[in-house]
Design an enzyme around this catalytic site. Structure first.
Site, PDB file in Angstrom:
ATOM      1  N   GLY A  14      -2.475  15.845   2.402  1.00 52.92           N
ATOM      2  CA  GLY A  14      -2.447  14.556   1.701  1.00 52.92           C
ATOM      3  C   GLY A  14      -3.162  14.636   0.360  1.00 52.92           C
ATOM      4  O   GLY A  14      -4.148  15.359   0.232  1.00 52.92           O
ATOM      5  N   GLY A  81       5.259  20.114   6.032  1.00 51.54           N
ATOM      6  CA  GLY A  81       6.006  21.368   6.231  1.00 51.54           C
ATOM      7  C   GLY A  81       5.147  22.509   6.744  1.00 51.54           C
ATOM      8  O   GLY A  81       4.647  23.311   5.969  1.00 51.54           O
ATOM      9  N   ASP A 117      -8.651  20.472   6.561  1.00 48.50           N
ATOM     10  CA  ASP A 117      -8.797  21.437   7.662  1.00 48.50           C
ATOM     11  C   ASP A 117      -7.447  21.964   8.165  1.00 48.50           C
ATOM     12  O   ASP A 117      -7.302  23.149   8.447  1.00 48.50           O
ATOM     13  CB  ASP A 117      -9.640  20.862   8.800  1.00 48.50           C
ATOM     14  N   ASP A 142     -10.859  11.855   4.123  1.00 48.47           N
ATOM     15  CA  ASP A 142     -11.472  11.606   5.444  1.00 48.47           C
ATOM     16  C   ASP A 142     -12.883  12.196   5.550  1.00 48.47           C
ATOM     17  O   ASP A 142     -13.639  11.828   6.442  1.00 48.47           O
ATOM     18  CB  ASP A 142     -10.593  12.204   6.547  1.00 48.47           C
ATOM     19  N   MET A 184      -8.497   4.001   5.863  1.00 45.24           N
ATOM     20  CA  MET A 184      -8.028   5.272   6.441  1.00 45.24           C
ATOM     21  C   MET A 184      -9.202   6.100   6.959  1.00 45.24           C
ATOM     22  O   MET A 184     -10.328   5.615   7.043  1.00 45.24           O
ATOM     23  CB  MET A 184      -7.265   6.053   5.381  1.00 45.24           C
TER      24      MET A 184
HETATM   25  O1  F6P Z   1      -5.799  12.763   6.035  1.00 50.80           O
HETATM   26  C1  F6P Z   1      -5.653  11.876   4.974  1.00 50.80           C
HETATM   27  C2  F6P Z   1      -4.916  10.630   5.402  1.00 50.80           C
HETATM   28  O2  F6P Z   1      -4.863   9.734   4.291  1.00 50.80           O
HETATM   29  C3  F6P Z   1      -5.499   9.917   6.614  1.00 50.80           C
HETATM   30  O3  F6P Z   1      -6.650   9.175   6.329  1.00 50.80           O
HETATM   31  C4  F6P Z   1      -4.309   9.088   7.052  1.00 50.80           C
HETATM   32  O4  F6P Z   1      -4.376   8.840   8.443  1.00 50.80           O
HETATM   33  C5  F6P Z   1      -3.129   9.997   6.740  1.00 50.80           C
HETATM   34  O5  F6P Z   1      -3.594  10.934   5.764  1.00 50.80           O
HETATM   35  C6  F6P Z   1      -1.909   9.292   6.200  1.00 50.80           C
HETATM   36  O6  F6P Z   1      -0.911  10.241   5.988  1.00 50.80           O
HETATM   37  P1  F6P Z   1       0.456   9.942   5.233  1.00 50.80           P
HETATM   38  O7  F6P Z   1       0.205  10.070   3.756  1.00 50.80           O
HETATM   39  O8  F6P Z   1       1.394  10.996   5.730  1.00 50.80           O
HETATM   40  O9  F6P Z   1       0.862   8.555   5.599  1.00 50.80           O
END
Ligand code: F6P
Length: 362
Positions: A14, A81, A117, A142, A184
């Site tokens: 992300g 991916g 991670d 996070d 989040m």
């Molecule tokens: O790991 C980062 C994060 O923003 C989390 O806090 C959240 O649960 C997730 O990614 C959201 O992912 P996506 O962008 O795939 O919706």
């Protein structure tokens, strides 16, 4: 020692605030100190899996002034991916060999990965199976990478959540409501805890600590007794319902947390006369303008990662510890998933401020 000529950099997982600042620092250090060329790989490992290869040779011109303050990553990223189970032409393939071939054909001497991670685990495995030399930089809103006090992007997310609480406070006061902000953080409550303290939340709910609806109502009654007619509640997305159920959304078979704020709102309104409204902050935490501390951390990490690569010190992860950048093995870095612990000074701070945070201060 033979001098390195060319390295690659990619962002994986992300996005978050500060990624462009990391890429900039990598380029400047590599170019100025070592005269190493830097190839920016587009869309995480996809740039090395797809054909034609997707990359750009970074130049001073790549980093026009605005990029350091720009959220996201100008190289693009992806968080689905997995190269070991890469979906192509209707079936799953192992794309490791494609990545290794791309690395070879670009004549890269090393690859800097900027990831959380999950990405680090995958890329470490790929590097173990191939000749790819990696150094890693931790990034995630996070802040759950075990060993570093801060990952790039976390403070920007906390800032966005704090500003949201600031805005919610005034409307909460105008209407005499309990305003709920859902943030989040995946399985860790760091964003909620940090922003909750900074934004003066009355109630902070995080996945690490069990709460009760009765505990929340007690706190709201206490606030009312003090003649304050409104309140602020911040809740981490992975907090469960009181019965232990997760609240998730299904985006075409991709499960994501989301919606626990509405559950808490309904429970409060069922059990008290307090009116609630819910704001889910979502990806604003990821796309926000990077705060100064994230740009600073990004710059320090970028420089150190290049220095490690230049010394051929591979398989290392740069981390922030006691106001210093130090490096540890990637394996050590991915061993621990960091959640809020009972010893966390901020948890103690929130409790000392009288914040309701669950069963720990009941
Ligand atoms: O790991 C980062 C994060 O923003 C989390 O806090 C959240 O649960 C997730 O990614 C959201 O992912 P996506 O962008 O795939 O919706």
């Amino acid at each position: 020692m033979t001098k390195l000529k060319r390295i690659g950099v990619l962002t994986s997982g992300g996005d978050c605030g500060g990624l462009n600042a990391v890429i900039r620092a990598i380029f400047l250090r590599a170019k100025k100190k070592y005269n190493i060329e830097v190839y920016g790989i587009r869309n995480g490992t996809l740039g090395l899996i797809n054909r034609p290869l997707d990359y750009e040779v970074l130049t001073y011109k790549s980093f026009q002034g605005f990029l350091i303050k720009q959220g996201g990553t100008f190289l693009g990223t992806n968080n689905k991916g997995n190269p070991f189970k890469f979906f192509k032409d209707g079936k799953y393939i192992d794309a490791t060999k494609k990545i290794a071939a791309a690395y070879k054909s670009l004549k890269l001497d090393g690859l800097i990965i900027i990831g959380g991670d999950g990405s680090m685990k995958i890329l470490k495995k790929i590097s173990d199976l191939t000749d790819i030399n990696i150094v890693a930089i931790p990034k995630t809103i996070d802040n759950d990478v075990g060993v570093t006090e801060y990952s790039v992007g976390f403070n920007t997310a906390v800032d966005a959540a704090t500003k949201a609480l600031d805005s919610l406070q005034s409307t909460a006061a105008s209407h005499g409501r309990a305003m709920i902000l859902e943030v989040m953080g995946r399985d860790a409550g760091h964003i909620a805890l940090n922003a909750g303290i900074a934004g003066g939340a009355d109630i902070i709910l995080i996945p690490e600590i069990k709460y009760t609806i009765a505990g929340i109502i007690n706190k709201l009654n206490e606030i009312k007794k003090n003649k304050i007619g409104h309140s602020l509640i911040i809740i981490a997305e992975s907090v469960k319902k009181e019965n232990g159920e997760n609240v998730t959304n299904n985006y075409s078979n991709q499960m994501r947390f989301g919606g626990i704020g509405y559950y808490i709102a309904q429970e409060i309104m069922k059990n008290s006369d307090m009116e609630c409204r819910v704001t889910s902050l979502g990806h604003i935490q990821r796309g926000a303008t990077p705060v100064a501390i994230d740009r600073i951390l990004a710059s320090a990490f970028g420089v150190s990662a290049v220095d490690l690569i230049a010394k051929k010190k591979f398989n290392r992860l740069v981390i922030w510890k006691n106001r210093k950048v130090v490096d540890i093995s990637i394996n050590e870095g991915i061993k621990h998933y960091r959640q809020v612990t009972d010893e966390d000074v901020l948890l103690k701070t929130a409790i000392s401020l009288g914040t309701y945070i669950g069963s720990i201060n009941n």
